[in-house]
Enzyme design. Structure first.
Site, short mmCIF file in Angstrom:
data_model
loop_
_atom_site.label_atom_id
_atom_site.label_comp_id
_atom_site.label_asym_id
_atom_site.label_seq_id
_atom_site.Cartn_x
_atom_site.Cartn_y
_atom_site.Cartn_z
N HIS A 1 0.81 -1.22 0.00
CA HIS A 1 0.00 0.00 0.00
C HIS A 1 0.84 1.26 0.00
CE1 HIS A 1 0.16 -0.18 4.55
NE2 HIS A 1 0.21 1.11 4.40
N SER B 1 4.50 2.37 7.98
CA SER B 1 4.17 1.30 7.04
C SER B 1 5.38 0.85 6.25
CB SER B 1 3.12 1.76 6.05
OG SER B 1 1.86 1.53 6.56
#
Lengths: 515, 512
Positions: free
Chosen positions: A100, A210
């Site tokens: 992502h 992330s």
């Protein structure tokens, strides 16, 4: 493992890519974790963490510029967006990060600790189903002397880990510390439909973390990837554990990513004594019943609804669907999770009050993708007389805000009622570009297309071909599912309107059938 | 396409706020009726209307063995001949106690419902036998002849001190709209008048030249428009009730849905010429008046009764101008009447005739409404089974169309596949109470039943019969969805049922 029924995501997990100022709506909602979360309190029993400068230099800031397709104007290149995350060197010129962080990417740059220069990278492999990606630099000179991080194993509960990365978009590296709270199957929110093994930690994990490593004893025990936005939980962060990372790295060794494979069944616990008695099972807490079976999945033709699964690869299956692997209680699907397309799995069944052994070959089950978020795809469409036709998937449903009951039914039950057999693709009339020729047709918006000029519609290509088959006719007739009234278009008027509409609405081509 | 409903037309959006509180605009009309000196007194607000106090109690669709807290409402009813009082049906819905109260003396008597039509939103009340003296000496209202647009109508109210308050207004419009059930369309009047509600009254009589012309349903203070049950509907209701109230047939419906034919391309395709009107038939309900007449999807309805239909679905009413075609069937036609139609089919004009009928609420696969009776249910050891009804879905609140269980909303909206399976009702597992019998099934809910103990379940009565025949002491319960089948110990379920009754679930089934 895929969610085969409408098992809704009870846990609203959020992805953690931090976003630049150009960030748009689509990713902004993934930013639900508050950016001003206070730092974790210091732990009294802190052991000195074996993190040194060289390990820091293998951890990079990932800057992604993306073009996010707009499914309302599928002919446009999309909206520029961008975000930052973290990545780390796992092998010479191989950087691991989250899918992502680098989705819908046009340009990716990596930044090294203490080095102002951005290094241009490209995506080697991206796996949206387990939210992992491998990047490489065009020129890796700057990292030739950097030692890659090593993968560890599954950390024990209640042991300390640190998360390293560039949270909240910061330029300087950040380290947070916490303990391993839970090891469990969890939804991976990036694709909206996948469940895999996940480790929950209470280290502060914020947007921008992330793709960053979570370390224990200097080794990678996970990739930080999502938080929890439910509002009821605190100090909850999730990381992708080593078995999932290793599976991804093994899968891509042959140069391509082949995705997860599935049994493609839905199983139901057999806890009720009457159920056990009716099935002729002994009262030994073993077995789950096959309650849903996907007709084109790995188990089709070999399993039947009503079969009781007793063992998987020799592991007895408890009546709550768990198996014991190496002393750990894990979901039976974990056995399949670690396998690859073409691998075999052995099942012991209870059928007609007899045990049966079957061996099935695992493969990917595609129809579930209708419910998955789409990335790195060009939206497909057909524009005809101002009517816009598009294939149904999650991105489409969200972009158009479709609430029509039939569309929702086909979306929700596409897999569980095996609707894909009859209609591999559901085509929706998503919008109408107003023109004199279609001024009465606005009411057909959000209908499912059933038939065009007498041809049953099973794909977007069918729509295009039926409308452009070159046959002479007075009227084009389009039938929508459940509508007694057909859409009628005067063929002569369409010819004159088509060019006018495409020009007026700045549509470069009347169709795109390839993603 | 919308769900089959007891009305013949597309649904219209329900009108805005009903019975809004009025802003403090004290415009008084001190123009009371003056009683003439003659022997027979003329009708007046004091002498011809009566307070109606109703206590009602809704059934709880999530816990079908119990009722919700009671609530009370007040209204003003119109006194008609035979000591009967006309009010709206909405007022009388789920009534547990009704009383009539004289506005001047405050004298009260208990009343009953003689006849009710929830679609037309009309109910006829009367004092309980032997208690009719309260209405003696009152002056019954006759029914007005149909008022015309521009006529002045009066809204009659009674103030707390027992004196009349009369508000005059102009009848500005007549249109076909829903009264109370959003699925039923009827002629309704719009009256322009600045109205002030007295005593929180729920329904008010509307008078034209001393005769009853309508019942006021709601008032929008922003545009000062009241919505009123129209005179022809009241006349129709009373005529049928007085013929035989025990065999009240209701208002007929055609059982069609249609689309307008304004699009030239559609007109060309169907063969309509420039001057023809007509609407395109998009749906014909099975066994409806239209179905039995042979009407088909794709026909264009050109003429209904004496009236030509325009491309919008309206006709020219001699009294009220452009009105939706449903009023042709509901205004002056009755159940059993034959009504001719002209249709365009494959380019040819064809004559057909429909015999009008009405499909009652409980004849639908999914009851569109349910009043005065509790939902049917069966409890089996903690599994609760019910028949799907629109009120069950509406129990999810105003947003039920998105909040209620999806599969049930979808079934309600698309009933044909279930009807084709031969189902009379859709029976489903509504929820599961945690008991020893339901171990492992606690999280199941809203699953549609297909078979129980090998027998198809097409109604709750079927289920009741099937549950008398467990197989080797075990009930086999099959669903259309995951997990497809569950098993329950028959003996244990009975014991659990007995315990549930002890724990306060007063009854474990209702099938009437």
């Amino acid at each position: 493992m895929k969610i085969f029924r409408r098992l809704l995501l009870a846990l609203p997990a959020v992805c953690l890519a931090a976003l630049g100022p150009a960030s748009g709506v689509l990713q902004a909602q993934e930013l639900a974790v508050p950016a001003s979360e206070p730092a974790s309190p210091a732990y009294p029993e802190l052991a000195p963490m074996p993190v040194n400068g060289s390990e820091f230099s293998s951890i990079v800031r990932v800057e992604n510029n993306s073009l996010v397709p707009d499914y309302r104007t599928p002919w446009n290149p999309g909206r520029s967006s961008g975000g930052t995350g973290t990545g780390f060197l796992i092998a010479p010129n191989k950087f691991l990060t989250n899918a992502h962080v680098v989705s819908n990417s046009r340009l990716v740059y990596l930044k090294k600790v203490g080095d102002p220069r951005p290094y241009k990278a490209r995506i080697l492999h991206i796996a949206h189903d387990c939210d992992l990606a491998v990047l490489e630099l065009e020129d890796d000179t700057a990292f030739r002397n950097v030692k890659p991080l090593e993968l560890g194993s599954i950390p024990k509960l209640n042991t300390t880990v640190i998360a390293v990365g560039y949270p909240i978009g910061g330029q300087r590296i950040s380290v947070t510390r916490g303990i391993v709270s839970r090891i469990d199957f969890q939804p991976y929110s990036h694709s909206s439909v996948d469940y895999h093994l996940t480790i929950q930690v209470d280290a502060a994990i914020n947007p921008g973390n992330s793709g960053g490593p979570v370390l224990q004893d200097g080794k990678v025990v996970g990739v930080a990837f999502q938080g929890y936005s439910g509002g009821v939980a605190q100090n909850v962060g999730y990381m992708i554990p080593v078995p999932v990372i290793e599976r991804f790295l093994t899968d891509i060794q042959d140069g391509s990513y082949d995705h997860y494979v599935d049994l493609a069944v839905g199983e139901f616990n057999i806890l009720n004594p009457a159920q056990r008695r009716a099935l002729g099972l002994p009262n030994n807490d073993i077995g789950v019943i096959v309650s849903a079976l996907n007709s084109t999945g790995s188990s089709a033709g070999l399993l039947e609804e009503g079969d009781v699964l007793l063992e998987i690869d020799g592991h007895p299956i408890a009546s709550n669907g768990f198996v014991n692997i190496n002393g750990e209680q894990v979901n039976m699907n974990e056995v399949v999770e670690r396998k690859f397309a073409g691998d075999k799995v052995r099942l012991k069944l209870w059928r007609d009050r007899k045990t049966v052994d079957v061996e099935l070959t695992l493969k990917r089950f595609l129809p579930y993708l209708i419910q998955a978020a789409q990335y790195d795809q060009e939206p497909r469409y057909v524009v005809f007389a101002g009517l816009v036709f598009q294939p149904l998937d999650r991105s489409l449903l969200n972009a158009h805000g479709i609430t029509d009951l039939q569309v929702r039914y086909f979306f929700n039950y596409f897999v569980s009622e095996n609707l894909y057999e009859e209609q591999p693709e559901i085509v929706v009339l998503t919008s109408v570009l107003p023109d004199a020729i279609n001024t009465h047709l606005g009411k057909f918006r959000h209908n499912i297309v059933e038939e065009v000029n007498g041809r049953p519609i099973k794909s977007l290509r069918d729509v295009y071909e039926a409308l452009n088959d070159g046959k002479k006719r007075d009227y084009h007739v389009i039938k929508c599912l459940g509508q007694g009234l057909p859409i009628v278009l005067d063929a002569a008027r369409v010819e004159e309107a088509q060019g006018r509409i495409l020009k007026q609405y700045n549509v470069p081509a009347d169709h795109n059938l390839e993603s | 396409m919308p769900a089959p409903t007891p009305d013949p037309m597309f649904r219209l959006p329900r009108r805005g706020p009903i019975l809004c509180a009025l802003a403090a605009s004290l415009i008084l009309h001190p123009s009371f009726f003056i009683l003439p000196a003659s022997a027979a007194p003329a009708p007046s607000a004091e002498n011809s209307i009566v307070r109606v106090n109703v206590t009602s109690q809704k059934y709880n669709f999530f816990r079908p063995w119990q009722k919700d807290a009671p609530a009370s409402r007040r209204a003003l009813g119109a006194i008609l001949e035979n000591n009967q009082v006309l009010v709206t049906a909405e007022l009388a819905a789920n009534a547990t106690y009704i009383e009539l109260e004289l506005p001047d003396t405050g004298e009260k008597t208990t009343a009953q419902v003689d006849a009710v039509d929830y679609e037309a939103n009309l109910a006829l009340l009367s004092p309980l036998a032997g208690e009719s003296s309260i209405l003696e000496g009152k002056v019954p209202l006759e029914i007005a002849s149909d008022p015309r647009i521009g006529d002045t109508l009066e809204v009659w109210q009674i103030q707390d001190n027992g004196t009349a308050r009369i508000t005059r207004g102009e009848l500005v419009n007549a249109e076909v709209a829903s009264y109370f059930l959003s699925s039923s369309l009827f002629l309704s009047y719009q009256l322009k008048a600045s109205l002030q509600y007295q005593s929180g009254s729920f329904t008010l009589p509307v008078i034209h030249e001393g005769r009853l012309a309508g019942l006021l349903l709601g008032y929008n203070s922003a545009d000062q428009i009241s919505k009123i049950v129209a005179t022809p509907i009241i006349r129709h209701f009373l005529k049928e009730v007085r013929k035989d109230k025990d065999a009240y047939p209701g208002f007929p419906n055609l059982g069609i849905a249609y689309a307008q034919t304004l699009d030239d391309q559609l007109r060309g395709f169907t063969g309509l010429n420039k001057d023809q009107g007509g609407v395109y038939i998009t749906r014909v309900l099975k066994d409806s008046s239209a179905d039995q007449a042979g009407l088909e999807v794709g026909d264009v309805l050109l003429q209904l009764g004496d009236y030509a239909i325009d491309p919008r679905g309206n006709y020219d009413d001699p009294l009220y101008g452009k009105l939706n075609l449903s009023h042709i069937v509901r205004g002056n036609a009755y159940v059993g009447d034959r009504i001719p139609m002209k249709i365009l089919r494959d380019g040819e004009v064809v004559d057909i005739t429909a015999t009008l009928k009405r499909k009652g609420a409980s004849e639908y696969l999914v009851d569109p409404y349910m009043f005065d009776r509790g939902p049917k249910f069966i409890i089996l050891g903690g599994l609760i089974f019910q028949e799907l009804s629109q009120p069950y879905l509406q129990a999810w609140g105003d947003k039920w169309r998105t909040q209620a269980p999806f599969k049930l909303i979808h079934a309600q909206a698309y009933q044909e596949p279930y009807e084709e399976e031969g189902r009379e009702k859709i029976v489903f597992l509504s929820r599961v109470l945690r008991t020893p019998t339901t171990l492992g099934y606690e999280r199941l809910s809203h699953l549609i039943l297909t078979q129980v103990n090998g027998k198809p379940v097409n109604s709750l009565t079927d289920l009741d019969a099937a549950l008398r025949q467990p197989i080797d002491g075990i009930h086999h319960i099959e669903f259309s969805d995951f997990p497809k089948i569950i098993h329950v110990d028959a003996l244990e379920a009975e014991q659990t049922n007995a315990q549930l009754q002890e724990l306060g679930i007063a009854r474990i089934k209702r099938l009437d």
